[in-house]
Write a protein that holds these residues in place. Structure first.
Motif, short mmCIF file in Angstrom:
data_model
loop_
_atom_site.label_atom_id
_atom_site.label_comp_id
_atom_site.label_asym_id
_atom_site.label_seq_id
_atom_site.Cartn_x
_atom_site.Cartn_y
_atom_site.Cartn_z
N MET A 1 0.89 -1.12 0.13
CA MET A 1 -0.09 0.15 0.15
C MET A 1 0.88 1.40 0.19
SD MET A 1 -2.95 0.73 2.59
CE MET A 1 -3.18 2.22 3.42
N SER A 2 0.59 1.97 -0.90
CA SER A 2 1.51 3.40 -1.14
C SER A 2 0.93 4.42 0.19
CB SER A 2 1.40 3.92 -2.35
OG SER A 2 0.33 4.09 -2.52
N ILE A 3 1.79 5.12 0.50
CA ILE A 3 1.62 6.43 1.13
C ILE A 3 0.73 7.39 0.50
CG2 ILE A 3 2.48 8.20 2.63
CD1 ILE A 3 2.88 5.38 3.82
N GLU A 4 -0.34 8.01 1.12
CA GLU A 4 -0.97 8.99 0.48
C GLU A 4 -1.46 10.02 1.68
OE1 GLU A 4 -4.06 8.06 -2.97
OE2 GLU A 4 -5.43 8.95 -1.50
N TYR A 5 -1.37 11.17 1.17
CA TYR A 5 -1.81 12.30 1.59
C TYR A 5 -2.85 13.04 0.86
CZ TYR A 5 2.39 11.81 4.60
OH TYR A 5 3.26 11.44 5.09
N ASN A 6 -3.84 13.58 1.56
CA ASN A 6 -4.91 14.13 0.65
C ASN A 6 -5.52 15.68 1.07
OD1 ASN A 6 -6.16 11.13 1.34
ND2 ASN A 6 -6.11 11.58 -0.73
N LEU A 7 -5.54 16.34 0.20
CA LEU A 7 -6.05 17.88 0.37
C LEU A 7 -7.54 17.80 0.10
CD1 LEU A 7 -5.95 20.74 1.53
CD2 LEU A 7 -4.90 21.30 -0.99
N LEU A 70 -13.37 18.58 -3.73
CA LEU A 70 -12.04 18.69 -4.47
C LEU A 70 -11.36 17.86 -3.79
CD1 LEU A 70 -10.90 19.88 -7.08
CD2 LEU A 70 -9.95 21.61 -5.80
N THR A 71 -10.64 16.94 -4.05
CA THR A 71 -9.49 16.21 -3.48
C THR A 71 -8.36 16.02 -4.30
OG1 THR A 71 -11.25 14.77 -2.41
CG2 THR A 71 -9.11 13.72 -2.37
N LEU A 72 -7.42 16.67 -3.63
CA LEU A 72 -6.05 16.32 -4.29
C LEU A 72 -5.25 15.32 -3.31
CD1 LEU A 72 -6.36 20.02 -4.47
CD2 LEU A 72 -4.80 19.13 -6.24
N PHE A 73 -4.66 14.38 -4.19
CA PHE A 73 -3.57 13.61 -3.52
C PHE A 73 -2.57 13.51 -3.87
CE2 PHE A 73 -5.61 11.66 -7.63
CZ PHE A 73 -4.67 11.25 -8.03
N PHE A 74 -1.46 13.11 -2.91
CA PHE A 74 -0.18 13.26 -2.96
C PHE A 74 0.50 11.93 -2.58
CE2 PHE A 74 -2.15 17.07 -1.49
CZ PHE A 74 -1.64 18.10 -2.21
N HIS A 75 1.33 11.46 -3.56
CA HIS A 75 2.11 10.07 -3.35
C HIS A 75 3.45 10.49 -3.38
CE1 HIS A 75 -1.51 7.23 -3.85
NE2 HIS A 75 -1.93 8.49 -4.63
N PRO A 76 4.14 10.35 -2.08
CA PRO A 76 5.61 10.40 -2.12
C PRO A 76 6.33 9.25 -2.41
CG PRO A 76 4.52 10.92 -0.01
CD PRO A 76 3.44 10.45 -0.94
N SER A 77 7.54 9.34 -3.11
CA SER A 77 8.31 8.41 -3.63
C SER A 77 8.57 7.04 -2.60
CB SER A 77 9.66 8.55 -4.28
OG SER A 77 10.42 7.47 -4.30
N LYS A 78 8.43 5.97 -2.56
CA LYS A 78 8.48 4.86 -1.90
C LYS A 78 10.13 4.83 -1.23
CE LYS A 78 7.90 1.09 -4.72
NZ LYS A 78 7.31 -0.18 -5.14
N PHE A 79 10.89 5.41 -1.99
CA PHE A 79 12.36 5.16 -1.92
C PHE A 79 13.19 6.39 -1.22
CE2 PHE A 79 11.03 2.73 -5.69
CZ PHE A 79 11.25 1.74 -5.39
N LEU A 80 12.07 7.16 -0.38
CA LEU A 80 12.85 8.43 0.24
C LEU A 80 13.64 7.90 1.66
CD1 LEU A 80 9.68 10.74 0.02
CD2 LEU A 80 11.87 10.77 -1.37
N PHE A 112 -3.87 12.23 6.19
CA PHE A 112 -3.12 10.91 5.90
C PHE A 112 -3.98 9.88 5.57
CE2 PHE A 112 -0.86 7.17 7.41
CZ PHE A 112 0.30 7.18 6.63
N GLN A 113 -3.90 9.38 4.43
CA GLN A 113 -4.55 8.05 4.00
C GLN A 113 -6.06 8.41 4.21
OE1 GLN A 113 -1.65 6.79 2.74
NE2 GLN A 113 -2.61 4.74 3.41
N GLY A 114 -6.35 9.59 4.08
CA GLY A 114 -7.98 10.10 4.14
C GLY A 114 -8.47 9.94 5.54
N GLU A 115 -7.67 9.58 6.43
CA GLU A 115 -8.13 9.12 7.65
C GLU A 115 -7.66 10.22 8.81
OE1 GLU A 115 -7.35 5.20 8.30
OE2 GLU A 115 -8.77 4.52 6.82
#
Length: 161
Positions: A1-7, A70-80, A112-115
């Motif tokens: 599961m990838s990390i997702e932040y939402n505005l 309006l939902t903007l989603f952000f997926h940082p690289s998993k290799f950070l 974070f993760q819509g939660e």
């Protein structure tokens, strides 16, 4: 599961304009014209989606009875690395706060993760940051100090959990 932040916000502007605005703030300068619209940077992918009140009536109510969300989603690289991850998180928080500064008619949340809610602007109290952000798990090496000094910091009810 990838990390997702939402505005998640009331519709303050069209999807493409919102995507372009945040992509510019976050240096995501490679855009793709797929159906949802996505912008990419070297460490981050940003996308946008507009939904109706029928899709998420609870969120609509939380945002003051809006008809579109309006939902903007952000997926940082998993290799950070941990340091890069902390920097990207701080940049996302700064971009979310800037969005609400620049579009004062918008109400919304940064999650974070819509939660888990980290930032919100829902009423007359302005932009509020969750007090957890002051701790070392979030504010590594003081990356959030400027935001924590600028905005109200208090416990935010985690109504999405």
């Amino acid at each position: 599961m990838s990390i997702e932040y939402n505005l998640i916000a009331s519709s303050a502007l069209p999807e493409r304009a919102a995507l372009e605005y945040l992509a510019k703030l976050l240096a995501c300068d490679r855009e793709y014209s797929d159906p949802d619209g996505v912008a990419r940077g070297s460490e981050l992918r940003v996308g946008v989606l507009r939904t109706s009140v029928d899709h998420d009536p609870e969120m609509s109510e939380l945002l003051g009875g809006v008809t579109e969300i309006l939902t903007l989603f952000f997926h940082p690289s998993k290799f950070l690395t941990e340091d890069h991850d902390a920097r990207i998180f701080a940049e996302l928080m700064e971009a979310a706060a800037q969005f609400f500064e620049d579009f004062p008619q918008a109400k919304g949340l940064f999650t974070f993760q819509g939660e888990e809610i980290y930032l919100q602007r829902l009423g007359e109290d302005g932009i509020i940051l969750d007090e957890r952000l002051s701790g070392p798990d979030y504010n590594r090496d003081g990356v959030l100090d400027a935001l924590l000094a600028k905005y109200t910091v208090r416990e935010i009810d985690q109504v999405l959990l």
